[in-house]
Motif scaffolding. Sequence first.
Motif, PDB file in Angstrom:
ATOM      1  N   ILE A   4      47.897  45.326   0.277  1.00  0.00           N
ATOM      2  CA  ILE A   4      48.450  43.754   1.007  1.00  0.00           C
ATOM      3  C   ILE A   4      46.434  42.757   0.296  1.00  0.00           C
ATOM      4  O   ILE A   4      46.620  42.050   0.815  1.00  0.00           O
ATOM      5  CB  ILE A   4      48.524  43.478   2.462  1.00  0.00           C
ATOM      6  N   GLY A   5      46.190  44.195  -0.491  1.00  0.00           N
ATOM      7  CA  GLY A   5      44.731  43.617  -1.802  1.00  0.00           C
ATOM      8  C   GLY A   5      43.945  43.245  -0.705  1.00  0.00           C
ATOM      9  O   GLY A   5      43.184  42.534  -1.011  1.00  0.00           O
ATOM     10  N   LEU A   6      43.925  44.381   0.733  1.00  0.00           N
ATOM     11  CA  LEU A   6      42.606  43.949   1.538  1.00  0.00           C
ATOM     12  C   LEU A   6      41.185  44.072   0.387  1.00  0.00           C
ATOM     13  O   LEU A   6      41.091  44.996  -0.309  1.00  0.00           O
ATOM     14  CB  LEU A   6      42.793  45.049   2.387  1.00  0.00           C
ATOM     15  N   ALA A   7      40.209  43.412   1.058  1.00  0.00           N
ATOM     16  CA  ALA A   7      39.159  43.350   0.364  1.00  0.00           C
ATOM     17  C   ALA A   7      37.524  44.966   1.034  1.00  0.00           C
ATOM     18  O   ALA A   7      38.670  44.775   2.245  1.00  0.00           O
ATOM     19  CB  ALA A   7      37.982  41.959   1.256  1.00  0.00           C
ATOM     20  N   PRO A   8      37.306  44.932   0.158  1.00  0.00           N
ATOM     21  CA  PRO A   8      36.235  46.398   0.144  1.00  0.00           C
ATOM     22  C   PRO A   8      36.010  46.675   1.345  1.00  0.00           C
ATOM     23  O   PRO A   8      35.834  47.326   1.838  1.00  0.00           O
ATOM     24  CB  PRO A   8      35.767  46.461  -1.115  1.00  0.00           C
ATOM     25  N   SER A   9      35.168  45.711   1.205  1.00  0.00           N
ATOM     26  CA  SER A   9      34.265  45.626   2.814  1.00  0.00           C
ATOM     27  C   SER A   9      35.661  45.762   4.093  1.00  0.00           C
ATOM     28  O   SER A   9      35.106  46.242   4.884  1.00  0.00           O
ATOM     29  CB  SER A   9      33.367  45.062   2.915  1.00  0.00           C
ATOM     30  N   LYS A  10      36.328  45.118   3.861  1.00  0.00           N
ATOM     31  CA  LYS A  10      37.480  44.816   5.168  1.00  0.00           C
ATOM     32  C   LYS A  10      38.111  46.879   4.938  1.00  0.00           C
ATOM     33  O   LYS A  10      38.552  47.236   5.964  1.00  0.00           O
ATOM     34  CB  LYS A  10      38.813  44.074   5.025  1.00  0.00           C
ATOM     35  N   PHE A  11      38.815  46.670   3.832  1.00  0.00           N
ATOM     36  CA  PHE A  11      39.419  47.804   3.655  1.00  0.00           C
ATOM     37  C   PHE A  11      38.943  49.032   4.521  1.00  0.00           C
ATOM     38  O   PHE A  11      39.270  50.365   5.148  1.00  0.00           O
ATOM     39  CB  PHE A  11      39.216  47.758   2.305  1.00  0.00           C
ATOM     40  N   VAL A  12      36.924  49.422   3.996  1.00  0.00           N
ATOM     41  CA  VAL A  12      36.060  50.504   4.890  1.00  0.00           C
ATOM     42  C   VAL A  12      36.341  50.282   5.801  1.00  0.00           C
ATOM     43  O   VAL A  12      36.098  51.731   6.804  1.00  0.00           O
ATOM     44  CB  VAL A  12      35.498  50.430   3.360  1.00  0.00           C
ATOM     45  N   ALA A  13      35.894  49.117   6.342  1.00  0.00           N
ATOM     46  CA  ALA A  13      35.577  49.621   7.938  1.00  0.00           C
ATOM     47  C   ALA A  13      36.913  49.116   8.717  1.00  0.00           C
ATOM     48  O   ALA A  13      36.366  50.109   9.536  1.00  0.00           O
ATOM     49  CB  ALA A  13      35.052  47.528   8.033  1.00  0.00           C
ATOM     50  N   THR A  14      37.975  48.673   8.224  1.00  0.00           N
ATOM     51  CA  THR A  14      38.740  48.856   9.184  1.00  0.00           C
ATOM     52  C   THR A  14      39.542  50.302   9.017  1.00  0.00           C
ATOM     53  O   THR A  14      39.697  50.411  10.159  1.00  0.00           O
ATOM     54  CB  THR A  14      40.220  47.705   8.645  1.00  0.00           C
ATOM     55  N   ALA A  15      40.152  51.019   7.819  1.00  0.00           N
ATOM     56  CA  ALA A  15      39.636  52.902   7.819  1.00  0.00           C
ATOM     57  C   ALA A  15      39.212  53.094   9.101  1.00  0.00           C
ATOM     58  O   ALA A  15      38.943  54.395   9.503  1.00  0.00           O
ATOM     59  CB  ALA A  15      39.835  52.683   6.717  1.00  0.00           C
ATOM     60  N   ALA A  16      37.435  53.157   8.769  1.00  0.00           N
ATOM     61  CA  ALA A  16      36.401  53.949   9.821  1.00  0.00           C
ATOM     62  C   ALA A  16      37.263  53.968  10.924  1.00  0.00           C
ATOM     63  O   ALA A  16      37.272  54.981  11.464  1.00  0.00           O
ATOM     64  CB  ALA A  16      35.427  53.209   9.483  1.00  0.00           C
ATOM     65  N   ILE A  17      37.278  52.437  11.649  1.00  0.00           N
ATOM     66  CA  ILE A  17      37.321  52.546  13.070  1.00  0.00           C
ATOM     67  C   ILE A  17      39.344  52.837  12.865  1.00  0.00           C
ATOM     68  O   ILE A  17      39.208  53.787  14.557  1.00  0.00           O
ATOM     69  CB  ILE A  17      37.256  50.901  13.581  1.00  0.00           C
ATOM     70  N   PHE A  18      39.538  52.439  12.494  1.00  0.00           N
ATOM     71  CA  PHE A  18      41.585  52.843  12.985  1.00  0.00           C
ATOM     72  C   PHE A  18      41.220  54.794  12.927  1.00  0.00           C
ATOM     73  O   PHE A  18      41.919  55.611  13.658  1.00  0.00           O
ATOM     74  CB  PHE A  18      42.495  52.788  11.485  1.00  0.00           C
ATOM     75  N   PHE A  19      40.207  55.765  12.007  1.00  0.00           N
ATOM     76  CA  PHE A  19      40.616  57.642  11.592  1.00  0.00           C
ATOM     77  C   PHE A  19      39.844  57.128  13.213  1.00  0.00           C
ATOM     78  O   PHE A  19      39.789  58.799  13.568  1.00  0.00           O
ATOM     79  CB  PHE A  19      39.598  57.592  10.869  1.00  0.00           C
ATOM     80  N   ALA A  20      38.392  56.310  13.006  1.00  0.00           N
ATOM     81  CA  ALA A  20      37.811  57.145  14.777  1.00  0.00           C
ATOM     82  C   ALA A  20      38.666  57.090  15.479  1.00  0.00           C
ATOM     83  O   ALA A  20      38.402  57.849  16.520  1.00  0.00           O
ATOM     84  CB  ALA A  20      36.348  55.947  14.995  1.00  0.00           C
ATOM     85  N   ILE A  21      39.524  56.175  15.863  1.00  0.00           N
ATOM     86  CA  ILE A  21      40.501  56.291  17.092  1.00  0.00           C
ATOM     87  C   ILE A  21      41.319  57.759  17.127  1.00  0.00           C
ATOM     88  O   ILE A  21      41.541  57.785  18.057  1.00  0.00           O
ATOM     89  CB  ILE A  21      40.882  54.667  17.142  1.00  0.00           C
TER      90      ILE A  21
END
Length: 247
Positions: A158-175
Amino acid sequence: MEISAVIIIAIVVLLIGISKSAFAGALGVFAVPLLMLKFSAVEAIALMLPLLIIADVITVKGYWKKWDTPLLMTLIPGAIVGIITANLIIDLINNDYLQFVIASICIVFAIKNIVFKHIELKLINNKLGAYCMSALSGISSTLVHAGGPPLLIYFSAIGLAPSKFVATAAIFFAIMNLVKLVGFISLGLITSDLILTALAFIPMAFVGHWIGVKINNNLDKQLFLKVMNYLLLVLGFWLIIKANIDI
């Protein structure tokens, strides 16, 4: 604890910190094999979870509210279904074959993005794709500790921007790791000694996070996605090597 074990844990924590803050957890696949140089498989897997949670806390704080909330809400249900499914089929599925399938998907996707950039993957570039890939992430994370690749594939698609890429992955894996923690505790895998060991390496997690943020801030979107594709290619071959099957 032997000095060699301390060094290996320190390297793993540093790697996890860099991975989560710069590459959305892509390098985490290498952590358990490193721990297994000094610990049994069960000990390595058990120790890995609190180390990941510590890194999750630091990374989520560093990227606080920079994630894509609508996307996250789409991903969580699939991940939970994936974790539950994995626990139900854990005695029925061959983990090595699952790992091989995930590795093959990584390699094909990476080659597609590196060599055939003009081809769009509309099949997963939608909400159904988000649900399916997050479910696969939940399954693979629970069974073979490789939850990163399916999510990285979807974010790259989906071509997610780097900052959102990392931040969204971070909260996703944290949960997802907190959900997995419930299962680990119920199985008696998490002990007070294990928690104290993990807490002792918090400074290394901060160092890894700092390095990861520096790396992420110096990569533009196109370079970031190129790095992620090459990482997926390496991860794919790494997972195939680890899978104990006859081809």
